[in-house]
Design an enzyme around this catalytic site. Structure first.
Site, PDB file in Angstrom:
ATOM      1  N   GLU A 162       0.814  -1.216   0.000  1.00 29.95           N
ATOM      2  CA  GLU A 162       0.000   0.000   0.000  1.00 29.95           C
ATOM      3  C   GLU A 162       0.849   1.268   0.000  1.00 29.95           C
ATOM      4  O   GLU A 162       0.666   2.173   0.814  1.00 29.95           O
ATOM      5  CB  GLU A 162      -0.976  -0.015   1.181  1.00 29.95           C
ATOM      6  CG  GLU A 162      -1.928  -1.214   1.139  1.00 29.95           C
ATOM      7  CD  GLU A 162      -2.837  -1.336   2.356  1.00 29.95           C
ATOM      8  OE1 GLU A 162      -2.774  -0.453   3.250  1.00 29.95           O
ATOM      9  OE2 GLU A 162      -3.595  -2.315   2.424  1.00 29.95           O
ATOM     10  N   ASN A 203       2.146  -4.916  -3.305  1.00 30.83           N
ATOM     11  CA  ASN A 203       0.763  -5.330  -3.025  1.00 30.83           C
ATOM     12  C   ASN A 203      -0.070  -4.101  -2.671  1.00 30.83           C
ATOM     13  O   ASN A 203       0.392  -3.222  -1.940  1.00 30.83           O
ATOM     14  CB  ASN A 203       0.786  -6.311  -1.833  1.00 30.83           C
ATOM     15  CG  ASN A 203      -0.554  -6.951  -1.556  1.00 30.83           C
ATOM     16  OD1 ASN A 203      -1.150  -7.564  -2.429  1.00 30.83           O
ATOM     17  ND2 ASN A 203      -1.030  -6.821  -0.324  1.00 30.83           N
ATOM     18  N   HIS A 239     -10.348  -6.518  -2.298  1.00 32.46           N
ATOM     19  CA  HIS A 239     -11.395  -6.214  -1.323  1.00 32.46           C
ATOM     20  C   HIS A 239     -12.540  -5.496  -2.049  1.00 32.46           C
ATOM     21  O   HIS A 239     -12.432  -4.314  -2.383  1.00 32.46           O
ATOM     22  CB  HIS A 239     -10.857  -5.323  -0.204  1.00 32.46           C
ATOM     23  CG  HIS A 239      -9.792  -5.969   0.631  1.00 32.46           C
ATOM     24  ND1 HIS A 239     -10.037  -7.090   1.371  1.00 32.46           N
ATOM     25  CD2 HIS A 239      -8.494  -5.639   0.836  1.00 32.46           C
ATOM     26  CE1 HIS A 239      -8.930  -7.437   2.016  1.00 32.46           C
ATOM     27  NE2 HIS A 239      -7.973  -6.577   1.699  1.00 32.46           N
ATOM     28  N   GLU A 268      -5.947 -10.912  -1.267  1.00 32.30           N
ATOM     29  CA  GLU A 268      -6.745 -10.668  -0.058  1.00 32.30           C
ATOM     30  C   GLU A 268      -8.234 -10.608  -0.377  1.00 32.30           C
ATOM     31  O   GLU A 268      -8.968  -9.776   0.150  1.00 32.30           O
ATOM     32  CB  GLU A 268      -6.305  -9.366   0.624  1.00 32.30           C
ATOM     33  CG  GLU A 268      -4.824  -9.297   0.946  1.00 32.30           C
ATOM     34  CD  GLU A 268      -4.413  -8.010   1.659  1.00 32.30           C
ATOM     35  OE1 GLU A 268      -5.292  -7.339   2.258  1.00 32.30           O
ATOM     36  OE2 GLU A 268      -3.213  -7.675   1.632  1.00 32.30           O
ATOM     37  N   ASP A 270     -12.060 -10.615  -0.632  1.00 32.63           N
ATOM     38  CA  ASP A 270     -13.327 -10.777   0.076  1.00 32.63           C
ATOM     39  C   ASP A 270     -14.347  -9.852  -0.578  1.00 32.63           C
ATOM     40  O   ASP A 270     -13.988  -8.927  -1.308  1.00 32.63           O
ATOM     41  CB  ASP A 270     -13.223 -10.543   1.591  1.00 32.63           C
ATOM     42  CG  ASP A 270     -12.536  -9.234   1.966  1.00 32.63           C
ATOM     43  OD1 ASP A 270     -12.592  -8.267   1.192  1.00 32.63           O
ATOM     44  OD2 ASP A 270     -11.950  -9.175   3.072  1.00 32.63           O
TER      45      ASP A 270
END
Length: 349
Positions: A162, A203, A239, A268, A270
């Protein structure tokens, strides 16, 4: 009561929908581990280390279903060095040992981030007792110590996490402020020195659709490669929320990075929703999960699809997004949701 019965009937219909046959008309996989082999990619989950130790059912499903695991928090800096020079490796070690016992690969997460830093570090920088020269040495020592400890045991590291903000600027952090943008290249070089065999990733979140963030991240990657910095992969966190449109350009975005020679991973995944969950929301969630995995399966350089926790029993979403939840592929009782079955229907094209 009539409304409830209609909702239950709709939910049953979602579960009963026929799924497409697997490639070549063959049998659809029975579980995610079999799907992983069929798709020739890793399928993984983030791991709650406390649940891994204390919940037998959580551990059983994790090890049955997944070929790849990521430490959700146990490898972050505040977890492994809460006091300067005092290391607590128990959680991270437990995850690595579990992976070795269960034929799973490991993603290390994460070596450099602006969050979840130990207070001795942030306070030392803030009060001036840690100057820029010492901060650079501390960062190098951290990367060399952690990546070196797990040398040969980690398939891929999220080296920097990030580093671009939502406006496409380099993220303001203690690293950028005190070390300048060169800290990114340094981090990759040190990680490669500590573990020459690990794949090294940048990432980030919202890379699936945020044009400004995509363009800046591409520029960072190109600059690193031009300088022969060892960077091997791009991590799309994945996400998503069903209240927003699905990022339809994601396949093209992924290709922009893999065309540079990087491997890719969805790291990651979801898909959250505004609660309460309904059959219609769960069906939309299943579609989003399926499309994410299909994007990876369609790109020959996409090697991993990891969900950020597989069960709603342990999810970061309710604590961060007020009124939202049910983001994972299994419910609190570890029962598969429509999203789980939708993943099983994906085939490599």
């Amino acid at each position: 009561m009539k409304r409830l019965l209609l909702g239950l009937a709709a939910f049953a219909l979602v579960l009963a929908l026929p799924l497409p046959a697997f490639a070549g008309g063959g049998r659809q996989p029975d579980d995610l581990r079999e799907l992983s082999h069929k798709l020739r990619m890793y399928i993984g989950s983030a791991v709650d280390v406390t649940a891994l130790a204390e919940e037998a059912d959580y551990r059983q499903v994790l090890n049955r279903e997944f070929t790849h695991i990521t430490a959700e928090n146990a490898m972050k800096w505040e977890s492994v060095e809460p006091q300067r020079g005092v290391y607590t490796w128990e959680g991270a070690d437990a995850i690595v040992r579990n992976a070795q016992r269960n034929r799973q690969k490991v993603r290390g997460h994460t070596l450099v981030w602006h969050n979840q830093l130990p207070t001795w570090l942030t306070e030392g920088v803030a009060d001036g007792s840690i100057d820029a020269k010492e901060l650079r040495r501390i960062l190098r020592d951290h990367i060399m110590t952690e990546a070196g400890r797990y040398r040969g045991k980690i398939r891929a590291w999220d080296v920097v996490n990030e580093v671009v903000d939502d406006e496409g600027n380099m993220r303001e952090s203690i690293w950028l402020t005190h070390l300048g943008p060169g800290y990114i290249a340094d981090a990759f070089r040190w990680a490669h020195q500590a573990d020459p065999h690990a794949k090294l990733y940048i990432n980030d979140y919202n890379l699936e659709w945020n044009t400004a963030k995509i363009d800046t991240t591409l520029a960072i990657v190109k600059d690193l490669k031009a300088k022969r910095v060892p960077i091997h992969g791009i991590g799309f966190q994945g996400h998503l929320g069903i209240q927003y449109d699905y990022p339809a350009d994601f396949p093209a975005v992924m290709s922009r990075f893999t065309d540079l020679g990087l491997e890719a991973a969805i790291t990651e995944a979801d898909v959250r929703m505004v609660m309460p969950a309904t059959p219609e929301k769960l069906a939309t969630q299943a579609d989003y999960y399926q499309r994410m995995l299909a994007t990876c399966a369609a790109n020959d350089r996409c090697v991993e699809f990891t969900v950020w926790g597989y069960t709603d029993r342990h999810s970061w979403v309710p604590g961060w997004f007020d009124g939202e939840g049910a983001a994972n592929i299994m419910d609190e009782n570890l029962a598969p949701k429509p999203a789980y079955n939708a993943l099983l229907s994906v085939r490599r094209t």
